[in-house]
Every structure is written in C-alpha cells, then in structure tokens.
Design a protein around this motif. Structure first.
Motif, PDB file in Angstrom:
ATOM      1  N   ASP A 140     -28.275 -57.854 -22.059  1.00 26.45           N
ATOM      2  CA  ASP A 140     -26.959 -58.428 -22.348  1.00 26.45           C
ATOM      3  C   ASP A 140     -26.951 -58.773 -23.830  1.00 26.45           C
ATOM      4  O   ASP A 140     -27.577 -59.749 -24.261  1.00 26.45           O
ATOM      5  N   VAL A 141     -26.242 -57.958 -24.636  1.00 27.20           N
ATOM      6  CA  VAL A 141     -26.294 -58.136 -26.083  1.00 27.20           C
ATOM      7  C   VAL A 141     -25.606 -59.409 -26.543  1.00 27.20           C
ATOM      8  O   VAL A 141     -25.712 -59.787 -27.719  1.00 27.20           O
ATOM      9  N   SER A 142     -24.891 -60.091 -25.639  1.00 21.54           N
ATOM     10  CA  SER A 142     -24.292 -61.369 -26.010  1.00 21.54           C
ATOM     11  C   SER A 142     -25.303 -62.516 -25.890  1.00 21.54           C
ATOM     12  O   SER A 142     -24.986 -63.652 -26.237  1.00 21.54           O
ATOM     13  N   ASP A 143     -26.503 -62.196 -25.425  1.00 22.66           N
ATOM     14  CA  ASP A 143     -27.595 -63.168 -25.289  1.00 22.66           C
ATOM     15  C   ASP A 143     -28.628 -62.871 -26.367  1.00 22.66           C
ATOM     16  O   ASP A 143     -29.354 -61.875 -26.279  1.00 22.66           O
ATOM     17  N   LYS A 144     -28.698 -63.708 -27.391  1.00 23.85           N
ATOM     18  CA  LYS A 144     -29.594 -63.457 -28.524  1.00 23.85           C
ATOM     19  C   LYS A 144     -31.057 -63.389 -28.112  1.00 23.85           C
ATOM     20  O   LYS A 144     -31.845 -62.641 -28.699  1.00 23.85           O
ATOM     21  N   THR A 162     -34.392 -46.796 -36.705  1.00 21.87           N
ATOM     22  CA  THR A 162     -33.820 -46.315 -37.958  1.00 21.87           C
ATOM     23  C   THR A 162     -32.288 -46.202 -37.901  1.00 21.87           C
ATOM     24  O   THR A 162     -31.639 -46.132 -38.933  1.00 21.87           O
ATOM     25  N   VAL A 163     -31.740 -46.177 -36.684  1.00 20.94           N
ATOM     26  CA  VAL A 163     -30.282 -46.089 -36.522  1.00 20.94           C
ATOM     27  C   VAL A 163     -29.856 -47.122 -35.485  1.00 20.94           C
ATOM     28  O   VAL A 163     -30.411 -47.164 -34.381  1.00 20.94           O
ATOM     29  N   LEU A 164     -28.878 -47.948 -35.848  1.00 25.12           N
ATOM     30  CA  LEU A 164     -28.315 -48.932 -34.925  1.00 25.12           C
ATOM     31  C   LEU A 164     -26.830 -48.636 -34.753  1.00 25.12           C
ATOM     32  O   LEU A 164     -26.074 -48.637 -35.731  1.00 25.12           O
ATOM     33  N   ILE A 165     -26.424 -48.360 -33.516  1.00 19.81           N
ATOM     34  CA  ILE A 165     -25.016 -48.095 -33.211  1.00 19.81           C
ATOM     35  C   ILE A 165     -24.498 -49.221 -32.336  1.00 19.81           C
ATOM     36  O   ILE A 165     -24.816 -49.305 -31.140  1.00 19.81           O
ATOM     37  N   ASN A 166     -23.720 -50.121 -32.931  1.00 16.75           N
ATOM     38  CA  ASN A 166     -23.148 -51.263 -32.210  1.00 16.75           C
ATOM     39  C   ASN A 166     -21.865 -50.825 -31.511  1.00 16.75           C
ATOM     40  O   ASN A 166     -20.788 -50.755 -32.113  1.00 16.75           O
ATOM     41  N   ASN A 167     -21.991 -50.540 -30.223  1.00 12.30           N
ATOM     42  CA  ASN A 167     -20.897 -49.958 -29.465  1.00 12.30           C
ATOM     43  C   ASN A 167     -20.436 -50.825 -28.301  1.00 12.30           C
ATOM     44  O   ASN A 167     -19.345 -50.644 -27.781  1.00 12.30           O
ATOM     45  N   ALA A 168     -21.252 -51.803 -27.878  1.00 14.06           N
ATOM     46  CA  ALA A 168     -20.936 -52.601 -26.691  1.00 14.06           C
ATOM     47  C   ALA A 168     -19.614 -53.350 -26.854  1.00 14.06           C
ATOM     48  O   ALA A 168     -19.333 -53.911 -27.914  1.00 14.06           O
ATOM     49  N   ALA A 169     -18.815 -53.336 -25.800  1.00 12.39           N
ATOM     50  CA  ALA A 169     -17.521 -54.032 -25.837  1.00 12.39           C
ATOM     51  C   ALA A 169     -17.014 -54.245 -24.421  1.00 12.39           C
ATOM     52  O   ALA A 169     -17.373 -53.504 -23.496  1.00 12.39           O
ATOM     53  N   LEU A 188     -15.690 -62.938 -26.791  1.00  8.64           N
ATOM     54  CA  LEU A 188     -16.042 -63.050 -28.203  1.00  8.64           C
ATOM     55  C   LEU A 188     -17.538 -62.857 -28.423  1.00  8.64           C
ATOM     56  O   LEU A 188     -17.961 -62.288 -29.442  1.00  8.64           O
ATOM     57  N   SER A 189     -18.350 -63.297 -27.485  1.00 10.22           N
ATOM     58  CA  SER A 189     -19.798 -63.122 -27.618  1.00 10.22           C
ATOM     59  C   SER A 189     -20.176 -61.647 -27.551  1.00 10.22           C
ATOM     60  O   SER A 189     -21.009 -61.164 -28.316  1.00 10.22           O
ATOM     61  N   THR A 190     -19.530 -60.915 -26.635  1.00  5.13           N
ATOM     62  CA  THR A 190     -19.854 -59.500 -26.469  1.00  5.13           C
ATOM     63  C   THR A 190     -19.253 -58.652 -27.581  1.00  5.13           C
ATOM     64  O   THR A 190     -19.919 -57.753 -28.124  1.00  5.13           O
ATOM     65  N   ASN A 191     -17.998 -58.918 -27.939  1.00  4.96           N
ATOM     66  CA  ASN A 191     -17.297 -58.060 -28.886  1.00  4.96           C
ATOM     67  C   ASN A 191     -17.551 -58.405 -30.349  1.00  4.96           C
ATOM     68  O   ASN A 191     -17.345 -57.558 -31.216  1.00  4.96           O
ATOM     69  N   ASP A 232      -8.117 -61.883 -27.615  1.00  2.00           N
ATOM     70  CA  ASP A 232      -9.561 -62.024 -27.817  1.00  2.00           C
ATOM     71  C   ASP A 232     -10.173 -60.768 -28.421  1.00  2.00           C
ATOM     72  O   ASP A 232     -10.983 -60.819 -29.345  1.00  2.00           O
ATOM     73  N   TYR A 233      -9.793 -59.611 -27.880  1.00  4.44           N
ATOM     74  CA  TYR A 233     -10.341 -58.331 -28.332  1.00  4.44           C
ATOM     75  C   TYR A 233      -9.928 -58.043 -29.778  1.00  4.44           C
ATOM     76  O   TYR A 233     -10.750 -57.626 -30.599  1.00  4.44           O
ATOM     77  N   ALA A 234      -8.641 -58.283 -30.093  1.00  5.07           N
ATOM     78  CA  ALA A 234      -8.152 -58.028 -31.444  1.00  5.07           C
ATOM     79  C   ALA A 234      -8.835 -58.940 -32.460  1.00  5.07           C
ATOM     80  O   ALA A 234      -9.221 -58.502 -33.552  1.00  5.07           O
ATOM     81  N   ALA A 235      -8.985 -60.224 -32.111  1.00  5.94           N
ATOM     82  CA  ALA A 235      -9.648 -61.163 -33.011  1.00  5.94           C
ATOM     83  C   ALA A 235     -11.093 -60.737 -33.272  1.00  5.94           C
ATOM     84  O   ALA A 235     -11.593 -60.782 -34.404  1.00  5.94           O
ATOM     85  N   ALA A 236     -11.775 -60.302 -32.200  1.00  6.85           N
ATOM     86  CA  ALA A 236     -13.168 -59.878 -32.346  1.00  6.85           C
ATOM     87  C   ALA A 236     -13.282 -58.635 -33.211  1.00  6.85           C
ATOM     88  O   ALA A 236     -14.147 -58.547 -34.098  1.00  6.85           O
ATOM     89  N   LYS A 237     -12.411 -57.665 -33.003  1.00  3.10           N
ATOM     90  CA  LYS A 237     -12.492 -56.421 -33.764  1.00  3.10           C
ATOM     91  C   LYS A 237     -12.101 -56.629 -35.228  1.00  3.10           C
ATOM     92  O   LYS A 237     -12.632 -55.956 -36.119  1.00  3.10           O
TER      93      LYS A 237
END
Length: 369
Positions: A140-144, A162-169, A188-191, A232-237
């Motif tokens: 769960d990427v919202s859990d540090k 070497t490559v990080l693709i932040n795609n979770a939403a 907000l934690s996830t996005n 929420d989604y718009a604010a996060a993006k």
C-alpha cells in the motif's frame, strides 16, 4: 435450462473513431512532414517545371518552412530537456506503483517481455507473474512504512532501482460533502502523498545508480481544470504536477544524471474511470492506455526528459486559465466537464457488477435445474 435473452449491442457510427487527434496525426505525417513537403517540388521538377515557376517557388517555400519548424522543434526539446542518458534494459530495474492493472500493468508486461527487471507495487493481487516476467510486491503505497520495507526487498532481490514510475491512483468519484474524512485521507494519501513516500525512499538509490535513472510521474489534465465529483482527485493531481516540476528543477542542479517524465493524460479508458461520460469524442477523445504506455516506454527507452500530454487538448490546457472567467464558464458548459462523473461506476463498481452477475448466473443455474 432457462433461455437467456440479451439485447443486441449498439453499433457506433462509422465516424465514431474520427477525432481531432487523428486528423492532426495524419497531417503531421503527410502535409506537415518535411519529407512529404520536399516531394512536391521534386515532382514538379520531374515534370520539367522551371525553378522560377510560381508553383515551384511556393512548394519550395512551404517545404523550407516545414523543415525549419521541425529543426526549431528539435532545438527547443534539446534546450528544454538536455541530452538523453544511455539506457540498457539489461541493467535497468524498473519499479512501477499501481502496476497490477490498467496503465501500470501494460507498462510492466511490455518491459517484462523485453527482459527488463520489473518490480510491481500494488495493494491488489497480481496473477500469472511468471508469464508477465515481473516480480510482484504487495504494498500500500499510501503507507510509508510499507514502501520503506518493500524498497529494501527490491534492492535485495532485484538490485538498485533505476526507473521509478509513480502510477498508483484511486478515484472515489464522490461529491466532497458525500465523502467521509477517512475517504478524503485515503484519496490524498494514495494520489499525492504516496509520490512523496516513493520519491523520498527510492531517490537515493536512483541517484547512486551508475547508469543514471528516470522518474515518471503520472498526473492528469483534471489537475489543471478541476471537475465536479473530483475535488480530492483534482487537488491531488494538481499537487503531483507541481511536485514533479519542482523536483525536476532540483534534480537538474543536484543530480543531472537523472531524467524526469511528466505524463498528463485526459480521460483514460481504464477501470479507474469506468462509466465516465465522454464530454466530446471529437475534441476530447478517450485516451487508450496502450497509447500512453507507448509514449512512456519511448521516453524511458530514449533516456529523455519529457512532458507527455494526450489527447491534443491536454497539450494546450494551460491556455484555458488565460481565458476570461466568463469564457472559462462557457467552455466548461460546452465541454460538459462537470457532468461527466454523473455516470461514474469506477473499479469498485465494475467488481460489484461482476459479482452480482456471477451470483445471478449461479441463481439462474440453480433455478434451471
């Protein structure tokens, strides 16, 4: 057994696939391409037309103008993003968040089939890992704490990322007053916050990699426009876009060997936005995940800094905020951006519908026998 009657599927009109993006793509590969432009004066010359004939002069002027535009475009890209880094897939360790479905899954499968080392981080389970050629880590990427734990496992199992693709939403798709505070925190934690967690965790590894590294940020055009039922989604993006731009400025000074790619798509045809009504299929067509995946893979493979925006309107969306307030309101009404979410079903709705359908089939079989 009981007979099941179904309604015939509705057929799209023959011009349904037609969009402004398709027209622009055809023009860029024909009328506005330097090679095609220079074919015209050569054809005139093959017909023994003199060099000073008006059609010849016009065609040469057009070909020269198009060639100059392409040269300036290349120079602009190089000035903005600098030189690319060398990429060898056999040495790349690619980390993809939210890679168990949708866009992330497409990218993971492509790199897995091409022999790259791929790690997928997702809270959803992933099947047939061997066939996909990737390594799955439930996270769960919202859990540090989970991100930190999985990062250590990836470096131990696969090597230095070497490559990080932040795609979770996630997309709750609710009005602000219909959301609980817990749902807002989760969204907000996830996005948004997950980007900070993964960047803070994986950046040191990317920075010390001898082959350099690439950071890909998946944002959204909604971060520029906002939309009803997407507060929420718009604010996060919007925050994700600002985060990426600020980080790119920092890395340009502190770690010039790292490359950054910002992806700002419109509506994607993934379960995340299932059921969303397309405001205008001609001016704002739904983007296929495979097209976005192709662009991302090309940028990563080329080792380039890049900003990817599709469809066409997404490349010019920042001009929307330049319009007078009245014209912005008219544009929103015409586009229907604030009514598209009324038919939203989403990933959870698809799963619930599938479960209901499965239960219905079981009940039907029981009644039939």
């Amino acid at each position: 057994m009981a007979t099941v009657y179904t309604t015939p599927p509705q057929r799209d009109s023959w011009f349904a696939p037609l969009s402004i993006d398709l027209i622009v793509k055809v023009l860029r590969t024909s009328f506005f391409h330097p090679f095609i432009a220079w074919i015209i004066p050569l054809c005139f010359r093959a017909q023994n037309m003199f060099w000073d004939a008006p059609p010849m002069l016009v065609s040469i002027a057009w070909a020269s103008f198009i060639s100059l535009c392409w040269i300036l475009g290349t120079f602009n890209q190089r000035l903005a993003y600098g030189l690319p880094r060398e990429v060898d897939l056999s040495e790349e360790v690619i980390v993809i968040t939210g890679g168990a479905s949708g866009l992330g899954l497409l990218i993971a499968e492509v790199y897995g089939m091409r022999g790259a080392t791929v790690a997928v981080l997702d809270i959803q389970d992933m099947d047939h890992l061997e066939a996909r050629g990737v390594t799955y880590y439930k996270c769960d990427v919202s859990d540090k704490a989970q991100v930190l734990r999985v990062a250590g496992e990836i470096e131990r199992d696969l090597g230095t990322p070497t490559v990080l693709i932040n795609n979770a939403a996630i997309v709750p798709g609710k009005r602000l007053l219909d959301m609980t505070l817990s749902e807002i925190d989760t969204s907000l934690s996830t996005n948004l916050l997950s980007h900070f967690y993964t960047l803070h965790t994986f950046l040191p590894a990317l920075a010390r990699s001898p082959v350099g590294g690439t950071i890909v940020t998946i944002s959204s055009v909604i971060g520029q426009t906002g939309a009803a039922q997407l507060t929420d989604y718009a604010a996060a993006k919007a925050g994700v876009t600002a985060l990426h731009k600020s980080l790119a400025a920092e890395l340009k000074v502190s770690h010039p060997q790292l490359r950054t790619v910002l992806v700002t798509p419109g509506q994607l045809s993934t379960p995340l936005f299932y059921g969303v009504q397309t405001p205008n299929a001609f001016l704002a067509p739904v983007v296929e995940p495979v097209d976005v995946a192709k662009a991302i893979i090309a940028a990563v493979d080329g080792g380039r800094n890049e900003a990817i925006a599709m469809p066409l309107y997404a490349r010019w969306i920042e001009w929307y905020n330049v319009l007078p307030i009245g014209l912005q309101a008219v544009a929103r009404r015409i586009a229907g951006v604030d009514v598209g979410m009324r038919t939203f079903v989403g990933r959870q709705g698809v799963a619930a519908a599938a479960a209901r359908a499965q239960n219905g089939e079981k009940e039907g079989l029981i009644q039939a026998f």
